[in-house]
Design a protein around this motif. Structure first.
Motif, short mmCIF file in Angstrom:
data_model
loop_
_atom_site.label_atom_id
_atom_site.label_comp_id
_atom_site.label_asym_id
_atom_site.label_seq_id
_atom_site.Cartn_x
_atom_site.Cartn_y
_atom_site.Cartn_z
N MET A 274 0.83 -1.17 0.00
CA MET A 274 0.00 0.00 0.00
C MET A 274 0.89 1.25 0.00
SD MET A 274 -3.01 0.97 2.64
CE MET A 274 -4.45 1.35 1.70
N VAL A 275 0.51 2.22 -0.82
CA VAL A 275 1.28 3.45 -0.94
C VAL A 275 0.96 4.38 0.23
CG1 VAL A 275 1.69 5.47 -2.39
CG2 VAL A 275 1.23 3.27 -3.45
N ARG A 276 2.00 4.94 0.81
CA ARG A 276 1.82 5.89 1.91
C ARG A 276 1.98 7.29 1.33
NH1 ARG A 276 3.86 3.98 7.57
NH2 ARG A 276 2.03 5.22 8.00
N HIS A 277 0.98 8.11 1.57
CA HIS A 277 1.00 9.47 1.05
C HIS A 277 1.39 10.45 2.15
CE1 HIS A 277 -0.79 8.31 -2.74
NE2 HIS A 277 -1.76 7.68 -2.11
N SER A 278 2.04 11.54 1.75
CA SER A 278 2.37 12.59 2.70
C SER A 278 1.09 13.37 3.03
CB SER A 278 3.40 13.55 2.09
OG SER A 278 2.80 14.31 1.06
N LYS A 279 1.19 14.21 4.03
CA LYS A 279 0.03 15.02 4.44
C LYS A 279 -0.44 15.90 3.28
CE LYS A 279 -1.49 18.43 7.79
NZ LYS A 279 -1.10 19.31 8.89
N LEU A 280 0.49 16.51 2.57
CA LEU A 280 0.13 17.38 1.45
C LEU A 280 -0.53 16.58 0.33
CD1 LEU A 280 0.15 20.23 0.31
CD2 LEU A 280 2.48 19.81 -0.52
N GLN A 281 -0.01 15.39 0.05
CA GLN A 281 -0.62 14.55 -0.98
C GLN A 281 -2.05 14.19 -0.60
OE1 GLN A 281 2.43 11.51 -0.95
NE2 GLN A 281 2.97 12.00 -3.07
N LYS A 282 -2.28 13.87 0.66
CA LYS A 282 -3.63 13.55 1.12
C LYS A 282 -4.56 14.75 0.97
CE LYS A 282 -2.25 10.01 4.42
NZ LYS A 282 -2.15 9.63 5.82
N GLN A 283 -4.03 15.94 1.26
CA GLN A 283 -4.84 17.15 1.11
C GLN A 283 -5.22 17.39 -0.35
OE1 GLN A 283 -2.07 19.87 2.99
NE2 GLN A 283 -3.37 20.04 4.80
N VAL A 284 -4.27 17.18 -1.25
CA VAL A 284 -4.54 17.38 -2.67
C VAL A 284 -5.56 16.35 -3.17
CG1 VAL A 284 -3.52 17.28 -4.99
CG2 VAL A 284 -2.32 18.48 -3.14
N LEU A 285 -5.42 15.11 -2.76
CA LEU A 285 -6.38 14.08 -3.17
C LEU A 285 -7.77 14.38 -2.62
CD1 LEU A 285 -4.18 10.88 -2.72
CD2 LEU A 285 -4.98 11.88 -4.87
N SER A 286 -7.83 14.87 -1.40
CA SER A 286 -9.11 15.25 -0.81
C SER A 286 -9.73 16.41 -1.58
CB SER A 286 -8.91 15.63 0.65
OG SER A 286 -10.11 16.13 1.20
#
Length: 82
Positions: free
Chosen positions: A1-13
């Motif tokens: 499973m890929v772990r995303h950074s906080k910023l990546q999670k914000q962009v995906l959201s």
């Protein structure tokens, strides 16, 4: 499973929020997808640019959620003539 950074999670959201908000407005979904695809080439290490685009995206999302919004403006630079 890929772990995303906080910023990546914000962009995906933000992307998911755009897709939800654009469902009710005809012609917005292709524009939203294209805009995110265009910016997908930005290097993960260019955090300042990503954060700038994220904040700009949040402002555009607020505009999109407004019931009176019929279209979104674009802030892209004009392409140089050949």
């Amino acid at each position: 499973m890929v772990r995303h950074s906080k910023l990546q999670k914000q962009v995906l959201s933000l992307y998911r929020q755009f897709l939800r908000a654009g469902q009710d407005k005809p012609g917005f979904l292709p524009r939203i997808r294209d805009e995110f695809r265009e910016n997908s080439h930005i290097k993960k290490t260019d955090v300042m640019h990503i954060e700038y685009l994220y904040r700009r995206g949040q402002r555009q999302l607020d505009q999109l959620k407004d019931v009176n919004t019929k279209q979104l403006g674009t802030f892209s630079k004009p392409k140089a003539e050949r």
